[in-house]
Write a protein that holds these residues in place. Structure first.
Motif, mmCIF file in Angstrom:
data_model
loop_
_atom_site.group_PDB
_atom_site.id
_atom_site.type_symbol
_atom_site.label_atom_id
_atom_site.label_comp_id
_atom_site.label_asym_id
_atom_site.label_seq_id
_atom_site.Cartn_x
_atom_site.Cartn_y
_atom_site.Cartn_z
ATOM 1 N N LEU A 76 0.875 -1.167 0.000
ATOM 2 C CA LEU A 76 0.000 0.000 0.000
ATOM 3 C C LEU A 76 0.911 1.215 0.000
ATOM 4 O O LEU A 76 1.682 1.399 0.935
ATOM 5 N N SER A 102 -1.806 4.824 -4.470
ATOM 6 C CA SER A 102 -2.662 5.997 -4.295
ATOM 7 C C SER A 102 -2.979 6.715 -5.606
ATOM 8 O O SER A 102 -4.115 7.137 -5.821
ATOM 9 N N LYS A 109 -2.974 7.799 1.793
ATOM 10 C CA LYS A 109 -2.834 7.616 3.238
ATOM 11 C C LYS A 109 -2.521 8.986 3.825
ATOM 12 O O LYS A 109 -1.861 9.774 3.170
ATOM 13 N N PRO A 110 -2.950 9.323 4.970
ATOM 14 C CA PRO A 110 -3.621 8.468 5.942
ATOM 15 C C PRO A 110 -5.137 8.486 5.832
ATOM 16 O O PRO A 110 -5.820 7.998 6.729
ATOM 17 N N ARG A 112 -8.975 7.578 5.037
ATOM 18 C CA ARG A 112 -9.687 6.312 5.216
ATOM 19 C C ARG A 112 -9.928 5.587 3.886
ATOM 20 O O ARG A 112 -9.881 4.363 3.822
ATOM 21 N N ILE A 114 -8.319 5.042 1.050
ATOM 22 C CA ILE A 114 -7.302 4.134 0.503
ATOM 23 C C ILE A 114 -7.260 2.831 1.294
ATOM 24 O O ILE A 114 -7.066 1.752 0.742
ATOM 25 N N PHE A 115 -7.492 2.906 2.600
ATOM 26 C CA PHE A 115 -7.523 1.695 3.419
ATOM 27 C C PHE A 115 -8.779 0.884 3.120
ATOM 28 O O PHE A 115 -8.748 -0.351 3.136
ATOM 29 N N GLU A 116 -9.879 1.561 2.816
ATOM 30 C CA GLU A 116 -11.105 0.866 2.407
ATOM 31 C C GLU A 116 -10.866 0.113 1.096
ATOM 32 O O GLU A 116 -11.320 -1.015 0.929
ATOM 33 N N LEU A 118 -7.996 -1.047 0.036
ATOM 34 C CA LEU A 118 -7.167 -2.205 0.387
ATOM 35 C C LEU A 118 -8.015 -3.315 0.991
ATOM 36 O O LEU A 118 -7.886 -4.486 0.608
ATOM 37 N N LEU A 119 -8.902 -2.976 1.917
ATOM 38 C CA LEU A 119 -9.767 -3.991 2.521
ATOM 39 C C LEU A 119 -10.673 -4.642 1.483
ATOM 40 O O LEU A 119 -10.908 -5.859 1.526
#
Length: 173
Positions: A76, A102, A109-110, A112, A114-116, A118-119
């Motif tokens: 990531l 990205s 990041k940071p 939310r 981009i983490f969504e 990934l999940l």
């Protein structure tokens, strides 16, 4: 002066909000260079990719040890679309199952989102279903500028995604 110029516009470049020509043109302009040719833009982009693709030998060894022991690795990164393409060609990337970049996702990041993403990709990779926690998504396939939107009530199940680049751990030496 060059260092400041490199980082002044980097956030927008890594977010996918500016093209390589726009980013490198702004960097060049900040140091007194009026215009870069397409070849010059490609050359500085390749140099930038090489710089960020360097790995410490101990990190390289750890990555390959983990992959040999069937630990699934995901990358990531806040980086440009160009870097996303370059990292997937790097010899050490064979140890990774997937990459979320990205500049390809138009989210950094940071934050939310981009983490969504990934999940979402990990859920697809494992065959699990996941209900989104936000009202919309701007998951964007590599090299595409049109976001795909989905409703917050739409579960994410078994949907192929361009960010996922499967790699078999057995190919790692």
């Amino acid at each position: 002066m060059l260092g400041e110029a490199l980082w002044a516009q980097r956030g927008a470049y890594d977010r996918g909000a500016s093209s390589a020509a726009e980013y490198w043109g702004a960097v060049a302009g900040a140091v007194g260079i009026e215009q870069l040719s397409e070849d010059e833009i490609s050359e500085v982009q390749r140099a930038d990719d090489r710089y960020f693709l360097r790995l410490d030998p101990a990190a390289r060894s750890l990555i390959h040890d983990l992959a040999r022991n069937q630990v699934r690795l995901a990358l990531l990164s806040n980086a440009s679309e160009s870097f996303g393409a370059a990292v997937r060609r790097a010899d050490w990337f064979e140890a990774f199952t997937l990459a979320v970049i990205s500049g390809e996702e138009r989210a950094v990041k940071p934050g939310r989102e981009i983490f969504e993403v990934l999940l979402d990709v990990l859920a697809h990779e494992t065959g699990e279903c996941r209900s989104p926690r936000r009202s919309s998504s701007s998951m964007i396939a590599r090299r595409t500028s049109t976001p795909r939107r989905r409703s917050a009530s739409t579960p994410i199940c078994g949907r192929a995604t361009a960010m996922s680049t499967p790699r078999a751990p057995s190919t790692v030496r």
